[in-house]
Design an enzyme around this catalytic site. Sequence first.
Site, short mmCIF file in Angstrom:
data_model
loop_
_atom_site.label_atom_id
_atom_site.label_comp_id
_atom_site.label_asym_id
_atom_site.label_seq_id
_atom_site.Cartn_x
_atom_site.Cartn_y
_atom_site.Cartn_z
N PRO A 6 -20.14 33.35 -26.24
CA PRO A 6 -20.37 31.92 -26.32
C PRO A 6 -19.70 31.11 -25.21
O PRO A 6 -18.58 31.42 -24.80
CB PRO A 6 -19.81 31.52 -27.69
N ASN A 7 -20.42 30.11 -24.77
CA ASN A 7 -19.97 29.12 -23.77
C ASN A 7 -19.97 29.65 -22.34
O ASN A 7 -19.77 28.87 -21.40
CB ASN A 7 -18.58 28.55 -24.12
N ARG A 40 -17.93 24.36 -16.90
CA ARG A 40 -16.95 24.41 -17.99
C ARG A 40 -15.55 24.63 -17.42
O ARG A 40 -15.28 25.68 -16.82
CB ARG A 40 -17.32 25.60 -18.88
N TYR A 72 -11.98 28.46 -15.30
CA TYR A 72 -12.99 29.52 -15.22
C TYR A 72 -13.68 29.64 -13.86
O TYR A 72 -14.48 30.56 -13.67
CB TYR A 72 -14.04 29.31 -16.32
N ASN A 77 -17.89 40.66 -22.24
CA ASN A 77 -16.94 39.55 -22.30
C ASN A 77 -17.30 38.80 -23.58
O ASN A 77 -18.21 37.98 -23.58
CB ASN A 77 -17.05 38.64 -21.08
N ALA A 102 -14.89 33.70 -26.93
CA ALA A 102 -14.06 33.32 -28.10
C ALA A 102 -14.18 34.33 -29.24
O ALA A 102 -13.25 34.47 -30.04
CB ALA A 102 -14.44 31.93 -28.57
N HIS A 110 -11.46 36.99 -30.20
CA HIS A 110 -10.28 36.67 -31.01
C HIS A 110 -10.59 36.51 -32.49
O HIS A 110 -9.70 36.26 -33.28
CB HIS A 110 -9.64 35.38 -30.47
N ASP A 158 -16.89 46.09 -35.22
CA ASP A 158 -17.56 47.13 -36.01
C ASP A 158 -18.82 47.64 -35.30
O ASP A 158 -19.10 48.84 -35.31
CB ASP A 158 -17.95 46.60 -37.40
N GLU A 165 -14.01 45.91 -21.79
CA GLU A 165 -13.88 44.49 -22.14
C GLU A 165 -13.39 43.74 -20.91
O GLU A 165 -12.44 44.19 -20.25
CB GLU A 165 -12.86 44.36 -23.28
N HIS A 177 -12.36 39.79 -19.31
CA HIS A 177 -12.13 38.35 -19.42
C HIS A 177 -11.90 37.81 -18.03
O HIS A 177 -11.17 38.42 -17.23
CB HIS A 177 -10.92 38.03 -20.30
N ARG A 220 -2.31 32.69 -21.65
CA ARG A 220 -2.85 31.45 -22.23
C ARG A 220 -2.32 31.24 -23.67
O ARG A 220 -1.32 31.82 -24.04
CB ARG A 220 -4.38 31.50 -22.15
N ARG A 267 -5.23 33.47 -28.11
CA ARG A 267 -6.08 34.32 -27.24
C ARG A 267 -5.44 35.68 -26.95
O ARG A 267 -6.03 36.51 -26.27
CB ARG A 267 -6.34 33.61 -25.90
C1 DQA Z 1 -12.68 34.36 -21.93
C2 DQA Z 1 -11.34 34.05 -22.62
C3 DQA Z 1 -11.55 33.59 -24.04
O1 DQA Z 1 -10.30 33.33 -24.67
C4 DQA Z 1 -12.38 32.31 -24.08
O2 DQA Z 1 -12.65 31.94 -25.40
C5 DQA Z 1 -13.63 32.43 -23.28
C6 DQA Z 1 -13.63 33.16 -22.02
C7 DQA Z 1 -12.51 34.69 -20.44
O3 DQA Z 1 -13.46 35.21 -19.86
O4 DQA Z 1 -11.46 34.41 -19.86
O5 DQA Z 1 -14.64 31.82 -23.62
O6 DQA Z 1 -13.27 35.47 -22.56
#
Ligand code: DQA
Length: 145
Positions: free
Chosen positions: A11-12, A19, A24, A75, A78, A81, A88, A99, A101, A108, A112
């Site tokens: 998400p996002n 953003r 980011y 990735n 959010a 967390h 699962d 994974e 980020h 942070r 997180r």
């Molecule tokens: C993220 C880190 C997460 O804590 C955050 O919610 C994101 C982006 C990152 O790529 O740094 O949306 O996964």
Amino acid sequence: MTKRVLVLNGPNLNLLGTREPGTYGAETLKDLETLCRTAAEELGLGLDFRQSNYEGELVTWIQDARKTADAILINPAAYSHTSVAIHDALRAVNLPVVEVHLTNIHQREAFRHHSYVSSVAFGVICGFGTLGYRLALMALADKLK
Ligand code: DQA
């Protein structure tokens, strides 16, 4: 046969570029996809690049990966967390997972610092911005050799 990597963005991440650019960066999701396609081509990997704001959709895509992919780069944003469901699903499909980020989540807010995905990934990359995706694809290419 060409090995296929499913790249999932949570998400996002569709808002990358606008953003919180101080956190980011200025690159968009499209730029990130282009970077991944270039890296995948260099590494001889097939690539399926996706983003969703919906936890259930990410879970379904992970489940589908049993038939369509050889590895997963995720990735979870959010959902890292919060999501036992994504944990699962990744555990169930039993494919190599990395994974990623963009930011160093350990530098942070405390909420997180824990990720439900890390324990089902063979590696975790954080804090290198979009370069992290390239590094993850390199690690997966090596793993799939
Ligand atoms: C993220 C880190 C997460 O804590 C955050 O919610 C994101 C982006 C990152 O790529 O740094 O949306 O996964």
